[in-house]
Enzyme design. Structure first.
Site, mmCIF file in Angstrom:
data_model
loop_
_atom_site.group_PDB
_atom_site.id
_atom_site.type_symbol
_atom_site.label_atom_id
_atom_site.label_comp_id
_atom_site.label_asym_id
_atom_site.label_seq_id
_atom_site.Cartn_x
_atom_site.Cartn_y
_atom_site.Cartn_z
ATOM 1 C CG HIS A 98 -58.866 42.196 -50.480
ATOM 2 N ND1 HIS A 98 -58.260 42.032 -51.699
ATOM 3 C CD2 HIS A 98 -57.868 42.524 -49.616
ATOM 4 C CE1 HIS A 98 -56.956 42.263 -51.591
ATOM 5 N NE2 HIS A 98 -56.698 42.552 -50.343
ATOM 6 C CG ASP B 54 -53.566 44.896 -51.213
ATOM 7 O OD1 ASP B 54 -54.701 45.340 -50.952
ATOM 8 O OD2 ASP B 54 -53.112 43.878 -50.669
ATOM 9 C CG ASP C 87 -48.907 49.435 -46.135
ATOM 10 O OD1 ASP C 87 -49.653 48.475 -46.413
ATOM 11 O OD2 ASP C 87 -47.660 49.320 -46.065
ATOM 12 C CG ASP D 121 -45.201 52.084 -36.531
ATOM 13 O OD1 ASP D 121 -45.923 51.086 -36.743
ATOM 14 O OD2 ASP D 121 -44.532 52.242 -35.485
ATOM 15 C CG ASP E 187 -54.862 43.662 -45.473
ATOM 16 O OD1 ASP E 187 -54.499 42.477 -45.449
ATOM 17 O OD2 ASP E 187 -55.014 44.319 -46.518
ATOM 18 C CB SER F 253 -46.949 40.844 -44.086
ATOM 19 O OG SER F 253 -46.225 41.774 -43.323
ATOM 20 C CG ASP F 254 -46.623 35.714 -42.879
ATOM 21 O OD1 ASP F 254 -47.727 36.080 -43.300
ATOM 22 O OD2 ASP F 254 -46.012 34.753 -43.348
ATOM 23 N N PRO G 241 -42.014 43.438 -41.009
ATOM 24 C CG PRO G 241 -42.741 44.459 -42.984
ATOM 25 C CD PRO G 241 -41.875 43.354 -42.474
#
Lengths: 285, 285
Positions: free
Chosen positions: B64, B88, B108, B141, B159, B161-162, B166
């Site tokens: 972060h 998060d 998010d 989105d 930030d 995910s892979d 999503p």
């Protein structure tokens, strides 16, 4: 031999790195340690000593280049080099690429590591299979070897295993005093000192012990994918040259897969949590 | 809930990182992904999305701080920031520490990540639990959110995910074009781009795609112990400011556990194998 599909290194009881293997190539118990050689799918052939991943064909240069060239490019005219441990030949291979180096002693306690590396890791051990005249390989206790020599080496590289098992005595003030005496008046040494994330005590304790013996001690790092938490530390202890201020000499061997002139300085730039560990003894992990 | 003693992330079928856990705290399937929260012994409480380790209480600052402060200290006067993903709250927490930043949008796609983080990760999500006036949280989105905005943000932080699941659409040229348009004339963006050791294709492909849209693209890295091979890359795409030459501004928030002024430059100094991956497309692993 028992059929295995995976090998796992447990950095401690809470953290494991697992590699899928196609084949367990060799396994034996020597007087010093348990040796395993496995073919992994991710990193190629892997050497394991006492359950700890040591080196692999695909990632070995992340370690061997950085433990060798950082001290050898910091010293302005390295001629004589002692390698303690390093029986796989990877450090010797890199050290021998420096034309200014005229004498290299390699002293590993376990002759079986040397022989098995010659047989199973030809790309890493090639300098052992066809040794140049300047390379002298000794099988024996590196601590005793260093103790007998005074004012001789420019650089000592301690390519040892963890501070438990045969490498234990290499992490003591007594040994650093012998090494100091074995170095010429502007000599320096480098030792691999585990992970500053997973083995914070080792990193801190070696830093303190070396500081009791040498005027200049600096930590630097490389990324070694097969080691726990992958961020791997090296401790450089020096009589005269400070890597934070000294410019590296010209003429690094080419090509390199990891090391370059910019890395020589940037590998000593540490995140705050490592500075706090070294200078204040504060652990973050 | 099924009793588990270990959680393992398989970076691919050949390489796994295993953490011992004391307790599986929560598990649910949302419309977007499978969420698990586990208490690990090594790194504290851990968030897992679709089997991939995302963030843990003990190592979250390695990620972060570096994804937030490197772009925010490179930009000389960042006021408006968009965070895509980051449910998060860790990035938002770091961004809000910059007094010059007056407006932060966080978007998010999965509101459950936000809610569960508030409940189970108070140290990471504290800025979501007590949001300052400048922070605006949106569930939706991120691609559509960015597409509606023109010439507004100074910094966009992705930030995600892979690039499967999503986050997939966030790794495309079309998205980078939208982001370019959403940025002011001297804006810049940063995206987490996986491991340059284990996910070499992702790193290379994002670098190429961003280079088609932005005049300046540079990779930098941090060490994130819970990620595969731990060496983690971030891709910075910029309209004007080049991190290799621009000096960071003064006044970084204090204290930091990882980031410092020297890291701002050194994190862009790359080993040869990464330069060869980016600039020549040559894979080493």
């Amino acid at each position: 031999m028992e059929e295995k599909k995976y090998v796992t290194e447990w950095a401690n009881k809470n953290l494991g790195l697992t590699l899928k293997i196609t084949n367990m190539v060799h396994e034996e118990q020597t007087p010093f340690q348990h040796i395993e050689i496995a073919d992994t799918l991710e990193y190629g052939r892997l050497l394991i000593l006492d359950g700890v991943f040591q080196t692999s064909v695909k990632d070995e240069w992340t370690y061997h280049e950085m433990i060798s060239h950082v001290p050898l490019m910091l010293h302005p005219h390295p001629e004589r080099v002692l390698i303690i441990g390093g029986g796989d030949g990877g450090v010797a291979r890199e050290v021998c690429r420096h034309h200014c180096v005229t004498h290299v002693d390699l002293c590993d306690i376990d002759g079986r590591v040397i022989e098995l590396s010659k047989e199973y890791f030809p790309s890493i051990s090639k300098v052992l299979r066809n040794p140049p005249e300047k390379l002298h390989v000794h099988v024996g206790d590196g601590i005793a070897f260093a103790r007998k020599v005074k004012d001789f080496y420019d650089v000592i590289i301690i390519d040892c295993s963890d501070p438990i098992g045969p490498g234990e005595g290499l992490f003591t003030r007594d040994f650093y005093k012998s090494a100091f005496a074995a170095l010429r008046k502007d000599g320096l040494l480098v030792q691999q000192t585990e992970s500053p994330i997973v083995q914070q005590s080792t990193v801190h304790d070696v830093f303190e012990a070396m500081n009791d013996v040498f005027p200049i001690v600096r930590m630097y790092y490389s990324h070694v994918p097969i080691y726990p938490a992958c961020l791997h530390s090296f401790m450089l202890a020096s009589k005269v040259y400070d890597p934070l201020t000294a410019e590296p000499r010209d003429g690094a061997p080419e090509p390199m897969k990891y090391y370059n002139r910019h890395i020589q300085k940037s590998c000593f730039v540490l995140p705050n949590f490592i500075k706090e560990l070294l200078y204040k003894g504060q652990k973050s992990f």
